[in-house]
Structure formats: C-alpha cells, structure tokens
Design a protein around this motif. Structure first.
Motif, PDB file in Angstrom:
ATOM      1  N   UNK A 236      53.072  38.414  38.785  1.00  0.00           N
ATOM      2  CA  UNK A 236      52.238  37.842  37.716  1.00  0.00           C
ATOM      3  C   UNK A 236      51.574  38.910  36.845  1.00  0.00           C
ATOM      4  N   UNK A 237      51.581  40.158  37.301  1.00  0.00           N
ATOM      5  CA  UNK A 237      50.930  41.231  36.538  1.00  0.00           C
ATOM      6  C   UNK A 237      51.766  42.505  36.586  1.00  0.00           C
ATOM      7  N   UNK A 238      52.972  42.464  36.051  1.00  0.00           N
ATOM      8  CA  UNK A 238      53.858  43.621  36.150  1.00  0.00           C
ATOM      9  C   UNK A 238      53.360  44.855  35.400  1.00  0.00           C
ATOM     10  N   UNK A 239      52.425  44.658  34.477  1.00  0.00           N
ATOM     11  CA  UNK A 239      51.918  45.771  33.682  1.00  0.00           C
ATOM     12  C   UNK A 239      50.667  46.417  34.290  1.00  0.00           C
ATOM     13  N   UNK A 240      50.183  45.918  35.406  1.00  0.00           N
ATOM     14  CA  UNK A 240      48.970  46.449  36.037  1.00  0.00           C
ATOM     15  C   UNK A 240      49.315  47.314  37.242  1.00  0.00           C
ATOM     16  N   UNK A 241      48.518  48.343  37.438  1.00  0.00           N
ATOM     17  CA  UNK A 241      48.600  49.099  38.683  1.00  0.00           C
ATOM     18  C   UNK A 241      47.938  48.251  39.757  1.00  0.00           C
ATOM     19  N   UNK A 242      48.602  48.116  40.891  1.00  0.00           N
ATOM     20  CA  UNK A 242      48.070  47.307  41.988  1.00  0.00           C
ATOM     21  C   UNK A 242      47.884  48.209  43.198  1.00  0.00           C
ATOM     22  N   UNK A 243      46.626  48.459  43.522  1.00  0.00           N
ATOM     23  CA  UNK A 243      46.289  49.215  44.715  1.00  0.00           C
ATOM     24  C   UNK A 243      46.369  48.290  45.919  1.00  0.00           C
ATOM     25  N   UNK A 244      46.659  48.862  47.069  1.00  0.00           N
ATOM     26  CA  UNK A 244      46.721  48.083  48.302  1.00  0.00           C
ATOM     27  C   UNK A 244      46.013  48.871  49.396  1.00  0.00           C
ATOM     28  N   UNK A 245      45.159  48.187  50.132  1.00  0.00           N
ATOM     29  CA  UNK A 245      44.484  48.793  51.283  1.00  0.00           C
ATOM     30  C   UNK A 245      44.880  48.014  52.532  1.00  0.00           C
ATOM     31  N   UNK A 246      45.251  48.734  53.579  1.00  0.00           N
ATOM     32  CA  UNK A 246      45.467  48.120  54.890  1.00  0.00           C
ATOM     33  C   UNK A 246      45.438  49.211  55.955  1.00  0.00           C
ATOM     34  N   UNK A 247      45.187  48.783  57.178  1.00  0.00           N
ATOM     35  CA  UNK A 247      45.164  49.735  58.301  1.00  0.00           C
ATOM     36  C   UNK A 247      46.556  50.260  58.633  1.00  0.00           C
TER      37      UNK A 247
END
Length: 158
Positions: free
Chosen positions: A49-60
């Motif tokens: 839905x947001x191909x133009x945005x940088x998407x950060x991801x946090x997980x253990x």
C-alpha cells in the motif's frame, strides 16, 4: 465468536487501519514503521500500500516468511527499547507506525505497550498516525475507519 472469526476481524482491522492511516499521512514526509515483524504479513501489506515509503521493521528475531524479509538496512533486530532509542538518535521520523509487539499474555502486552509509548512518541512526526493492537499512552486516541469496531483496534494521532 470463534477464535477464527476473531482473527479474521483482527487482520481486517489491521489492513483497513493501515490503509486509513496511510491516507491521513499522505502529505507528511516521513517513514513508516512496523513494530513486530512476526511472519511478515503486516509488513508485506505495508509494502503493497506504500511502495514509495521507507518501511522500518523492529523485531527480536527475523523469523518471517521468506517473501517478507525486509532489506537489511531497514530491519532493526533486537529489543524494542534499544531499537527505538537508536531510531531517535539517528533522527528517524515516522509518519505511520503499526504496533504489534506481544508475548501472548494480555496483561504483559498492555504493560509493555505503556512502557514503550514514550520511546515511540520520540520518533513520531506531529500529525502522524499509530495503528495498534494494544492501548498506547500519551497519544490522542481517534476513531479509526468506520469499518472497524471501536474495541477491535486502537488508532492514534500524534
């Protein structure tokens, strides 16, 4: 309600909430953040839905489906407190965040969300949106999409 029906409602609320949030922050220049990668379904939806945005991801841990592995430079592996502090120190500004950390124990999950709220606030842009499976503190709670029952998911403006 069966557990299956409950899960379907939760997943629909996530998808609809993220799309609603994306539209609200369309004019904000900032990154997106998925807090709690899990198997990667929500991250995958955010990419779509947001191909133009940088998407950060946090997980253990990186334990998602192979088709949902985020780019190495966008995946912050470790404890949420440390990763949120790192993002703040690096000057990362988030327009849309999705909160889905959890242990599977409601009391423990609510306590963790409350504890992390201030750190999340430090990286959010004014006018940003948070879509959350747990109640967060210190944000303006708003009514999300009309298709989502108010008690099903939590929606906030920053």
């Amino acid at each position: 309600m069966s557990r299956l029906n409950s899960m379907m409602r939760r997943l629909a609320a996530q998808a609809e909430g993220l799309e609603w949030g994306r539209d609200l922050v369309a004019d904000l220049e900032g990154d997106f953040l998925d807090m709690g990668l899990g198997n990667g379904r929500t991250y995958d939806h955010m990419r779509e839905i947001a191909p133009d945005r940088r998407i950060w991801v946090i997980d253990r841990a990186l334990q998602c489906h192979q088709s949902c592995v985020p780019p190495e430079e966008d995946f912050l592996q470790g404890e949420a407190e440390d990763m949120l502090r790192k993002m703040a120190a690096d000057g990362t500004r988030v327009a849309l965040g999705h909160y889905d950390f959890g242990f599977g124990d409601k009391a423990k999950d609510v306590a963790e969300a409350a504890r992390l709220s201030a750190l999340i606030r430090d990286i959010m842009l004014p006018g940003g949106v948070l879509v959350s499976g747990q109640p967060l503190e210190g944000f303006e709670q708003v009514r999300g999409p009309s298709t989502v029952a108010p008690e099903r998911y939590h929606f906030y403006r920053t």
